[in-house]
Design a protein around this motif. Structure first.
Motif, PDB file in Angstrom:
ATOM      1  N   GLN A 415       0.854  -1.182   0.000  1.00 20.61           N
ATOM      2  CA  GLN A 415       0.000   0.000   0.000  1.00 20.61           C
ATOM      3  C   GLN A 415       0.892   1.235   0.000  1.00 20.61           C
ATOM      4  OE1 GLN A 415      -3.832   1.974   2.148  1.00 20.61           O
ATOM      5  NE2 GLN A 415      -2.373   0.987   3.486  1.00 20.61           N
ATOM      6  N   PRO A 416       1.110   1.841  -1.160  1.00 20.74           N
ATOM      7  CA  PRO A 416       1.977   3.021  -1.196  1.00 20.74           C
ATOM      8  C   PRO A 416       1.228   4.284  -0.780  1.00 20.74           C
ATOM      9  CG  PRO A 416       1.126   2.582  -3.386  1.00 20.74           C
ATOM     10  CD  PRO A 416       0.616   1.473  -2.493  1.00 20.74           C
ATOM     11  N   TRP A 417       1.994   5.288  -0.444  1.00 16.59           N
ATOM     12  CA  TRP A 417       1.450   6.636  -0.353  1.00 16.59           C
ATOM     13  C   TRP A 417       1.339   7.173  -1.778  1.00 16.59           C
ATOM     14  CZ3 TRP A 417      -0.208   9.439   3.861  1.00 16.59           C
ATOM     15  CH2 TRP A 417       0.038   8.860   5.119  1.00 16.59           C
ATOM     16  N   VAL A 418       0.212   7.830  -2.054  1.00 16.19           N
ATOM     17  CA  VAL A 418      -0.009   8.362  -3.396  1.00 16.19           C
ATOM     18  C   VAL A 418      -0.350   9.838  -3.308  1.00 16.19           C
ATOM     19  CG1 VAL A 418      -0.748   6.122  -4.301  1.00 16.19           C
ATOM     20  CG2 VAL A 418      -2.459   7.712  -3.374  1.00 16.19           C
ATOM     21  N   GLU A 419      -0.137  10.526  -4.420  1.00 13.14           N
ATOM     22  CA  GLU A 419      -0.446  11.952  -4.496  1.00 13.14           C
ATOM     23  C   GLU A 419      -1.869  12.133  -5.030  1.00 13.14           C
ATOM     24  OE1 GLU A 419       2.503  13.700  -6.977  1.00 13.14           O
ATOM     25  OE2 GLU A 419       4.171  13.198  -5.646  1.00 13.14           O
ATOM     26  N   THR A 420      -2.602  13.023  -4.406  1.00 12.79           N
ATOM     27  CA  THR A 420      -3.934  13.387  -4.885  1.00 12.79           C
ATOM     28  C   THR A 420      -3.973  14.902  -5.079  1.00 12.79           C
ATOM     29  OG1 THR A 420      -4.932  13.837  -2.721  1.00 12.79           O
ATOM     30  CG2 THR A 420      -4.852  11.527  -3.442  1.00 12.79           C
ATOM     31  N   VAL A 438      -4.534  -3.917  -9.997  1.00 14.24           N
ATOM     32  CA  VAL A 438      -3.582  -2.816  -9.887  1.00 14.24           C
ATOM     33  C   VAL A 438      -2.566  -2.996 -11.003  1.00 14.24           C
ATOM     34  CG1 VAL A 438      -1.972  -1.580  -8.402  1.00 14.24           C
ATOM     35  CG2 VAL A 438      -3.915  -2.789  -7.396  1.00 14.24           C
ATOM     36  N   ILE A 439      -2.376  -1.943 -11.783  1.00 12.29           N
ATOM     37  CA  ILE A 439      -1.609  -2.078 -13.010  1.00 12.29           C
ATOM     38  C   ILE A 439      -0.682  -0.884 -13.175  1.00 12.29           C
ATOM     39  CG2 ILE A 439      -3.481  -1.004 -14.357  1.00 12.29           C
ATOM     40  CD1 ILE A 439      -2.786  -2.953 -16.623  1.00 12.29           C
ATOM     41  N   ASP A 440       0.494  -1.143 -13.681  1.00 14.34           N
ATOM     42  CA  ASP A 440       1.418  -0.066 -14.026  1.00 14.34           C
ATOM     43  C   ASP A 440       0.773   0.760 -15.139  1.00 14.34           C
ATOM     44  OD1 ASP A 440       3.522   1.471 -15.240  1.00 14.34           O
ATOM     45  OD2 ASP A 440       4.969   0.140 -14.288  1.00 14.34           O
ATOM     46  N   ALA A 441       0.677   2.069 -14.930  1.00 14.18           N
ATOM     47  CA  ALA A 441      -0.009   2.917 -15.901  1.00 14.18           C
ATOM     48  C   ALA A 441       0.573   2.777 -17.297  1.00 14.18           C
ATOM     49  CB  ALA A 441       0.054   4.379 -15.439  1.00 14.18           C
ATOM     50  N   LEU A 465      -1.250   2.832 -11.468  1.00 11.82           N
ATOM     51  CA  LEU A 465      -0.253   3.527 -10.653  1.00 11.82           C
ATOM     52  C   LEU A 465       0.824   4.094 -11.564  1.00 11.82           C
ATOM     53  CD1 LEU A 465       0.172   1.158  -7.587  1.00 11.82           C
ATOM     54  CD2 LEU A 465      -0.700   3.488  -7.562  1.00 11.82           C
ATOM     55  N   ALA A 466       1.010   5.397 -11.484  1.00 10.87           N
ATOM     56  CA  ALA A 466       2.003   6.073 -12.299  1.00 10.87           C
ATOM     57  C   ALA A 466       3.130   6.586 -11.425  1.00 10.87           C
ATOM     58  CB  ALA A 466       1.362   7.230 -13.061  1.00 10.87           C
ATOM     59  N   SER A 467       4.284   6.794 -12.027  1.00  8.30           N
ATOM     60  CA  SER A 467       5.405   7.396 -11.314  1.00  8.30           C
ATOM     61  C   SER A 467       5.246   8.906 -11.317  1.00  8.30           C
ATOM     62  CB  SER A 467       6.732   7.012 -11.974  1.00  8.30           C
ATOM     63  OG  SER A 467       6.899   5.611 -11.961  1.00  8.30           O
ATOM     64  N   SER A 468       5.868   9.548 -10.359  1.00 11.10           N
ATOM     65  CA  SER A 468       5.781  10.998 -10.258  1.00 11.10           C
ATOM     66  C   SER A 468       6.266  11.647 -11.550  1.00 11.10           C
ATOM     67  CB  SER A 468       6.614  11.494  -9.074  1.00 11.10           C
ATOM     68  OG  SER A 468       6.502  12.883  -8.956  1.00 11.10           O
ATOM     69  N   THR A 479      -6.654   6.502 -11.273  1.00 12.59           N
ATOM     70  CA  THR A 479      -5.241   6.641 -11.620  1.00 12.59           C
ATOM     71  C   THR A 479      -4.587   7.536 -10.578  1.00 12.59           C
ATOM     72  OG1 THR A 479      -5.686   6.409 -13.987  1.00 12.59           O
ATOM     73  CG2 THR A 479      -3.579   7.381 -13.361  1.00 12.59           C
ATOM     74  N   VAL A 480      -3.506   7.054 -10.002  1.00  9.73           N
ATOM     75  CA  VAL A 480      -2.815   7.810  -8.962  1.00  9.73           C
ATOM     76  C   VAL A 480      -1.320   7.789  -9.245  1.00  9.73           C
ATOM     77  CG1 VAL A 480      -4.546   7.386  -7.174  1.00  9.73           C
ATOM     78  CG2 VAL A 480      -2.684   5.763  -7.492  1.00  9.73           C
ATOM     79  N   VAL A 481      -0.645   8.751  -8.656  1.00  8.45           N
ATOM     80  CA  VAL A 481       0.812   8.829  -8.742  1.00  8.45           C
ATOM     81  C   VAL A 481       1.368   8.425  -7.381  1.00  8.45           C
ATOM     82  CG1 VAL A 481       2.794  10.343  -9.079  1.00  8.45           C
ATOM     83  CG2 VAL A 481       0.745  10.641 -10.488  1.00  8.45           C
ATOM     84  N   GLU A 482       2.179   7.369  -7.357  1.00 11.06           N
ATOM     85  CA  GLU A 482       2.728   6.953  -6.060  1.00 11.06           C
ATOM     86  C   GLU A 482       3.953   7.791  -5.728  1.00 11.06           C
ATOM     87  OE1 GLU A 482       4.572   3.211  -5.414  1.00 11.06           O
ATOM     88  OE2 GLU A 482       4.789   2.769  -7.543  1.00 11.06           O
TER      89      GLU A 482
END
Length: 544
Positions: A415-420, A438-441, A465-468, A479-482
């Protein structure tokens, strides 16, 4: 569910017997699934002394999903590293937690004060619609048929009632009356040692007299564990020697003699002293028809890495989401068979590992103890090495898992922290729980047409899940950025880019590309249907 759906007010889809931590969590989980349920317990009040003392990040994640973590956290603190000292007092190894970023979004191992935590769990369960709690009520008879279970209950004022249930979850403790009624035997994994557990509230001025980390004193003269609890709470677990009377050992005078190495009566308040036999026991069966056993009713293990309460919460988290699917008609009864298969194997493996740690600690022969110390130091190249508690807890290996083996199947999904748009948050708070893909964007744009539609039709929430800094427009539901690359690194370590995650956060299976993901989704759909007890036949393209 409203009562109108159940015109018989004395019939419940589920009755939970026992309202301790496991029973309270089971009741809350049922309430969150909108399943009308009754929970009973003989005791009206929470026991006011500490018993369990440790929980881990998996359990706190479940409590957070239920919305009760904020009420629990004031009574929780990080579990300090545990230093193991050998026969001659030398440091031989350390057991610690994995470093940040934490894989489940919480400190991996924690200590807690049981009475207020248990009270918070009870209060939360009682607040949920459709949940009825009857305290001061004991089970006096149980009659299970293929169609339902009849329970005769007696309150502490002497009145009796009979209720019926589609299913019963027995969380009624180590001396479980339901386990005995069902004729379920316990398998002895051959660990039986007498110990004294002592809880102290230590004065501020005396805290400096004590070890600043938790410790295992592997002293053949008197093996002893020391645990730093929340605030000023300190616990000693002291092995009793042959010929020592357990009842005498727990008297205040003898307790102070046993802890005199560290404290005097002027330094602390004795909160609790209780003699136990530490056992390693696992039920031979966890289900008889419509009745399931869970928690201490199903297993007991030595306390050396603090997994007792964790095991019980894992049990009910595993069971309730499956019960919910069966009750709502979206899965067949055979899905429930995976409860015993999964939890029994997991508990046996973890208990075996805990037992091995306990045997190391409990070595009473001085020669063998020094040989043990030399062996452990040699394993670290001549220096004390550090193990993590997370290495000790095994994955699931059998049950409702993908047919094809892979490196992450049966493991906890991170469970990562994600940016909203508003702030940082843990993934579950943003994307929800339930069954998830859960899939790599980066993979979403390469998938065969209609694949994500098939995933949704299977009841999966699609989370990308996308990278910053990466583009975040995807065909996913969320869709979230971890923030810290926890899932990115997890996917890289197992060579995968997508995972199907169960409601209890265990990984059903993983995939590296579109065709493998299509096969995995088919496998998931077939497994959830569970129309027959036999294992489903493989889907043809799952092997291609």
């Amino acid at each position: 569910m409203s009562k109108a759906i159940y015109p018989d007010p004395e019939h419940y889809p589920v009755v939970v017997v026992g309202f301790g931590p496991s029973g309270a969590v089971a009741t809350s989980l049922l309430g969150h699934h909108s399943i009308r349920c009754l929970a009973i317990d003989r005791q009206r009040e929470v026991y006011d002394k500490p018993r369990a003392i440790a929980i881990d990040h998996e359990i706190l994640r479940i409590l957070d999903n239920l919305g009760v973590a904020e009420a629990v956290l004031p009574h929780v603190a990080p579990f300090h590293a545990s230093e193991h000292f050998g026969a001659d007092g030398q440091l031989i190894r350390r057991i610690d937690t994995v470093p940040e970023p934490y894989p489940q979004g919480y400190v991996p191992t924690m200590v807690f004060t049981q009475p207020p935590v248990e009270a918070a769990l009870r209060a939360h369960a009682q607040s949920l619609p459709g949940v009825e709690v009857s305290l001061g009520t004991e089970l006096v008879d149980l009659d299970a048929t293929p169609d339902r279970v009849s329970l005769t209950l007696r309150s502490d004022d002497g009145t009796c009632r009979t209720v019926t249930a589609d299913y019963v979850i027995a969380c009624d403790g180590a001396s479980s009356g339901i386990r005995e009624r069902l004729g379920i035997r316990l398998t002895d994994l051959v660990f039986d040692e007498p110990w004294l557990v002592v809880d102290m509230l230590v004065d501020d001025a005396a805290l400096s007299k004590l070890p600043q980390n938790s410790a295992q004193f592997c002293d053949p003269q008197r093996p002893t564990s020391f645990i730093i609890g929340p605030g000023n709470h300190r616990r000693w677990e002291i092995m009793l020697l042959p010929g020592e009377n357990p009842r005498v050992a727990q008297t205040p005078g003898r307790v102070w003699e046993l802890v005199a190495r560290w404290l005097t009566p002027e330094d602390a308040t004795l909160w609790r002293a209780a003699s136990y036999r530490f056992h390693a026991l696992v039920a031979e069966r966890w289900r008889v028809g419509r009745v399931f056993i869970a928690g201490d009713a199903a297993h007991q293990q030595p306390p050396f890495i603090g997994q007792g309460m964790c095991q019980g919460v894992r049990d009910v988290a595993n069971l309730v989401w499956k019960l919910a699917r069966v009750i709502e008609g979206s899965s067949g009864e055979a899905l429930l068979d995976s409860y015993e298969a999964e939890r029994s194997a997991h508990v046996r493996e973890l208990t075996t590992r805990i037992k091995a740690i306990g045997q190391v600690i409990c070595e009473r022969d001085p020669v063998a103890a020094r040989q043990r110390d030399a062996r452990i130091l040699a394993e670290g190249g001549g220096k004390p090495r550090t193990l993590t508690r997370q290495e000790i807890v095994p994955p699931l290996t059998v049950g409702f898992l993908a047919d094809e083996p892979d490196p992450a199947r049966g493991r906890l999904f991170p469970q990562p922290w994600v940016e909203t748009d508003q702030a940082r948050a843990r993934l579950d708070a943003v994307a929800g729980t339930g069954s998830r893909l859960v899939i790599d964007a980066a993979l979403t744009g390469t998938l065969p047409k209609g694949l994500l539609t098939a995933a949704r039709a299977a009841g999966l929430t699609v989370i990308a899940l996308a990278s910053s800094g990466a583009a975040t427009i995807t065909p996913a539901d969320v869709t979230v950025v971890e923030c810290d690359g926890v899932v990115r690194d997890w996917f890289a370590a197992c060579g995968r880019a997508a995972a199907i995650v169960r409601p209890d956060h265990y990984v059903f299976g993983t995939a590296a590309d579109g065709p493998a993901l299509a096969a995995l989704i088919d496998d998931f759909i077939l497994g959830l249907a569970a129309r027959a007890p036999a294992a489903p036949a493989p889907i043809e393209h799952a092997l291609s």
